[in-house]
Scaffold this motif. Sequence first.
Motif, PDB file in Angstrom:
ATOM      1  N   LEU A 379       2.637  52.433  -8.430  1.00  0.00           N
ATOM      2  CA  LEU A 379       3.085  52.429  -7.045  1.00  0.00           C
ATOM      3  C   LEU A 379       4.480  53.043  -6.933  1.00  0.00           C
ATOM      4  O   LEU A 379       5.310  52.917  -7.838  1.00  0.00           O
ATOM      5  CB  LEU A 379       3.099  50.997  -6.499  1.00  0.00           C
ATOM      6  CG  LEU A 379       1.729  50.306  -6.453  1.00  0.00           C
ATOM      7  CD1 LEU A 379       1.875  48.843  -6.101  1.00  0.00           C
ATOM      8  CD2 LEU A 379       0.808  51.013  -5.458  1.00  0.00           C
ATOM      9  N   THR A 380       4.737  53.699  -5.818  1.00  0.00           N
ATOM     10  CA  THR A 380       6.012  54.388  -5.598  1.00  0.00           C
ATOM     11  C   THR A 380       6.620  53.941  -4.269  1.00  0.00           C
ATOM     12  O   THR A 380       6.046  53.125  -3.538  1.00  0.00           O
ATOM     13  CB  THR A 380       5.804  55.908  -5.590  1.00  0.00           C
ATOM     14  OG1 THR A 380       4.832  56.247  -4.589  1.00  0.00           O
ATOM     15  CG2 THR A 380       5.315  56.392  -6.948  1.00  0.00           C
ATOM     16  N   GLY A 381       7.782  54.513  -3.976  1.00  0.00           N
ATOM     17  CA  GLY A 381       8.437  54.217  -2.707  1.00  0.00           C
ATOM     18  C   GLY A 381       9.272  52.962  -2.763  1.00  0.00           C
ATOM     19  O   GLY A 381       9.652  52.477  -3.839  1.00  0.00           O
ATOM     20  N   PRO A 406      17.155  49.411  -2.464  1.00  0.00           N
ATOM     21  CA  PRO A 406      17.608  48.014  -2.447  1.00  0.00           C
ATOM     22  C   PRO A 406      16.480  47.072  -2.046  1.00  0.00           C
ATOM     23  O   PRO A 406      15.454  47.481  -1.493  1.00  0.00           O
ATOM     24  CB  PRO A 406      18.711  48.028  -1.388  1.00  0.00           C
ATOM     25  CG  PRO A 406      18.307  49.125  -0.451  1.00  0.00           C
ATOM     26  CD  PRO A 406      17.642  50.177  -1.303  1.00  0.00           C
ATOM     27  N   LEU A 407      16.688  45.822  -2.323  1.00  0.00           N
ATOM     28  CA  LEU A 407      15.736  44.798  -1.904  1.00  0.00           C
ATOM     29  C   LEU A 407      15.868  44.597  -0.398  1.00  0.00           C
ATOM     30  O   LEU A 407      16.980  44.447   0.121  1.00  0.00           O
ATOM     31  CB  LEU A 407      16.035  43.479  -2.624  1.00  0.00           C
ATOM     32  CG  LEU A 407      15.851  43.504  -4.137  1.00  0.00           C
ATOM     33  CD1 LEU A 407      16.539  42.315  -4.777  1.00  0.00           C
ATOM     34  CD2 LEU A 407      14.385  43.510  -4.485  1.00  0.00           C
ATOM     35  N   GLY A 429      21.224  47.184  -5.688  1.00  0.00           N
ATOM     36  CA  GLY A 429      21.839  46.304  -4.706  1.00  0.00           C
ATOM     37  C   GLY A 429      22.426  45.061  -5.327  1.00  0.00           C
ATOM     38  O   GLY A 429      22.101  44.696  -6.457  1.00  0.00           O
ATOM     39  N   PRO A 430      23.321  44.367  -4.599  1.00  0.00           N
ATOM     40  CA  PRO A 430      23.963  43.151  -5.116  1.00  0.00           C
ATOM     41  C   PRO A 430      23.008  41.963  -5.125  1.00  0.00           C
ATOM     42  O   PRO A 430      22.092  41.867  -4.312  1.00  0.00           O
ATOM     43  CB  PRO A 430      25.118  42.929  -4.139  1.00  0.00           C
ATOM     44  CG  PRO A 430      24.700  43.615  -2.875  1.00  0.00           C
ATOM     45  CD  PRO A 430      23.839  44.769  -3.287  1.00  0.00           C
ATOM     46  N   SER A 458      15.509  44.276 -15.906  1.00  0.00           N
ATOM     47  CA  SER A 458      15.362  45.733 -16.030  1.00  0.00           C
ATOM     48  C   SER A 458      15.393  46.444 -14.684  1.00  0.00           C
ATOM     49  O   SER A 458      14.501  47.213 -14.328  1.00  0.00           O
ATOM     50  CB  SER A 458      14.067  46.072 -16.800  1.00  0.00           C
ATOM     51  OG  SER A 458      14.088  45.495 -18.079  1.00  0.00           O
ATOM     52  N   ASN A 459      16.438  46.154 -13.920  1.00  0.00           N
ATOM     53  CA  ASN A 459      16.708  46.855 -12.678  1.00  0.00           C
ATOM     54  C   ASN A 459      18.169  47.314 -12.694  1.00  0.00           C
ATOM     55  O   ASN A 459      18.779  47.416 -13.761  1.00  0.00           O
ATOM     56  CB  ASN A 459      16.412  45.951 -11.475  1.00  0.00           C
ATOM     57  CG  ASN A 459      14.926  45.782 -11.219  1.00  0.00           C
ATOM     58  OD1 ASN A 459      14.257  46.718 -10.810  1.00  0.00           O
ATOM     59  ND2 ASN A 459      14.403  44.587 -11.475  1.00  0.00           N
ATOM     60  N   TYR A 460      18.726  47.590 -11.517  1.00  0.00           N
ATOM     61  CA  TYR A 460      20.127  48.000 -11.410  1.00  0.00           C
ATOM     62  C   TYR A 460      20.865  47.069 -10.456  1.00  0.00           C
ATOM     63  O   TYR A 460      21.710  47.493  -9.671  1.00  0.00           O
ATOM     64  CB  TYR A 460      20.212  49.451 -10.921  1.00  0.00           C
ATOM     65  CG  TYR A 460      19.510  50.422 -11.835  1.00  0.00           C
ATOM     66  CD1 TYR A 460      20.071  50.820 -13.043  1.00  0.00           C
ATOM     67  CD2 TYR A 460      18.249  50.925 -11.491  1.00  0.00           C
ATOM     68  CE1 TYR A 460      19.409  51.700 -13.884  1.00  0.00           C
ATOM     69  CE2 TYR A 460      17.579  51.807 -12.333  1.00  0.00           C
ATOM     70  CZ  TYR A 460      18.165  52.188 -13.521  1.00  0.00           C
ATOM     71  OH  TYR A 460      17.515  53.051 -14.364  1.00  0.00           O
TER      72      TYR A 460
END
Length: 845
Positions: A379-381, A406-407, A429-430, A458-460
């Motif tokens: 899945l993308t986007g 971001p979430l 995102g924070p 494993s995100n940013y």
Amino acid sequence: MKHLHHHRLLLLSCIPLLLCAVVPVATGGRHEAQALLKWKATLAGGRESLSSWSLAVNSTSPCNWRFVGCNPAGDVINLNITRASLNGTLAGLDFSAFPHLESLDLEFNDLYGSIPEEIGNLTSLASLCIFDEHLTGPIPRNIGKLKQLVVIELLKSGLNGAIPAEIGNLTSLENLSLFDNSLTGSIPPTIGRLEKLKRLYLSFNNLTGSIPLEIGNMTELKFMDLEQNHLEGELPGTLTHLVHLITLYVSNNQLEGHITTQLGNQSNLVDLDISRNNFSGTLPQSICTGALNTFRVSSNGFANLHLHDLNFQNCTSLQLVGFAANNILGDLSEWLGTLPKQLNLLYLELDQNKITGKIPPTLGNMTNLTYLYLGHNLLTGTIPPELGKLDKIIALNLSYNHLLGPLPPTMRNLSSLRLLDLSSCSLTGPAYNLFITDHSIFSSNISFPDIEVLSLSSNYITGTIPMLLCNANYLRILDLSNNALYGDLPDCLWELPPLQFMDLSSNSFSGVVPFSRSSNITLQSLHLANNHFKGSFPAIIKKCDKLITLDLGNNNFTGEIPSWIAESMPQLRFLRLSSNMFDGTIPKQILQFRLLQLLDLSNNKLTGPIPVDFASFTGMIKQEHGAIVYYGVYSEQIQLVWKNENYVYSKTIAFVTGIDLSRNSLSQGIPEGLTTLHGLKYLNLSRNNLSGDIPEDIGNLALLESLDLSSNQLEGEIPPSFADLKSITTLNLSNNGLSGRIPTGSQLQTLVDPSIYSNNPGLCGFPLKECAGATSSQTEMSQDDDREALWLYCFGVAGFIFGFWQSWGIVFCNETWRYALYQYVDNMQEKVAKITAYRCSRARP
């Protein structure tokens, strides 16, 4: 008066008949009471619950006793003794004393031993319910004599052996429940005689073979549960005869073949679970013509299925759909558009497939969804904000996709969430955007008050961990690893009552690991590796007495490893303290970990000798390992350098046994006790100051796969037992002072890289150069052997000749000749003696 006299005589004559009618009942009641009292005397438990079991002065009947039921005639017809703490066996119960017993219920006690064959004497029995986890042995074959049985429930016990074929004699049976035992063998074909059977539960056993064709004779069957066994073959075609079948569970077996014919006409099916088998082909289009509610076919071989093959146009009653791990292709948005509008899905499981496209915003219209699993797809986007409308959702898994951005703030609306897995989605995102219910950082409410499993690994994601997270009073699993989080840890994290698993590794956390006054720390797995923590060994660990895994690797911890470490964590199996600045000696108490499988103290500043007594390391001595450690949907994992490469062990971690003490300043010799760790697969002592010989019994480590003793000061020869390392695939003995010939062995000969022995000036042999002078030396030895054989031959022949002439010459020779012969023999003996003495002197070192 005469008539009255006749009446009295008639009445007196009837008294014996009345007594005859009463006496059997009284005798029967007494016999049953005595049988129960005799059994009670054999039981260690149940004194309080069976306190009413005693004979009164004016009564011999047990009908007023607790757990005992009688008919109007005084016969015991019910023995329903549940949760009475009975501790003992059934061997002391005389079943023949209860010819009228109709119901025997012995649930939730502490009974042990087997079910006696004498249970076949209960010929009036209609209901038999016995389950206790301590029961063992087979199901008695005499159970086939109980022709009145309607219900059999022998479950959640340790019953083993085969299901007796005599079970087919119970033609009145309507409920057969034998699940959660240890039964083996195949399902007997005689089960097909149970034509009145409505419920068949054989799940969670070890049954093998195929499902018998005769099962189609049970045309009244409504519920069939055969899951969690080892059944093979195809679903029998006779399943089409089971026209009343409502529930069919055969998951977690090894069944195969197509299911279209067998299941396509099951119009009454409500619940179908055939997941975790080897079924293939296509799915029946007609299965939804009835009232299908649950359809689970996950983890099968329906390869190359397309989403449009999942035609649910007629499935208006469907609520649970499970198609995970089937390599299904297609666009999610297109497929959702084909679903009937009146569909009321509660559970959608499509993870571990090859589904593409974006997460459609229309998913937000399925407001009754409680479980949504779309992880491990393509899945993308971005995550659509419309998902925030799923206010009833309990579990949401979108992990391991190619999602960005971001979430969405609307995710904070999912207040019913208990599981949220957004790991490996490249989200940014924070952190506080997710945890706090509004935009104010002073908010006092957490977004997910009922959350139990939270994985954002494993995100940013950036920022600090909000103190508000400590309000998640049900949190069991917290995984924030591999992000960009920083700052100090909130000390309240230790006070979350149910927290079992916490992974904060691979971030930028710093400072000292905080302490807590809490005395009820439930953590079993703690990962703080790859951060910037400093200070001494965290004192909070002393309170973590339930830890199984502790990973503090790659930080800036200093000081000594405390001596209390083993005493405080008796259940520890995996300990990783590598790449820190720990100094001092390795405390001898560290060898008291009885369950430890992995010890990694590499890349520190440890000095002194390696402790010598490894007798307590039973986790490495035995060649068996514990089960995989699971925390709900999570399995334990740990990172280590294995065979010169970085590995992350997860599902195979239970089979990892290793010691890594490399890159320290350890001195003295390699302890002989290491060779007693027969279950060891990995040993790295490289880059230390170890001296002395390699232990002679190194070959005892028959399971050893990787051995690195390089860059030390070892000397002497490589022990001959080295050839017994039959599993070795990675070896490094370079940069030592070893000498002599390298041992040869079948597995050692596969290690052809000469660098594994380099910089050992005295070593020779394969795969290095042949030992210097080996050819001439071997030739000389061979020639010496030939000379010795020739001399022995000559001496033997000469001895024979001399002996012959010495014996016969006395008769045929004169005195002069005899003296001459004797002199010759003496001279030859003297020469042989001198030659022998000379050869012996040369043979001495």
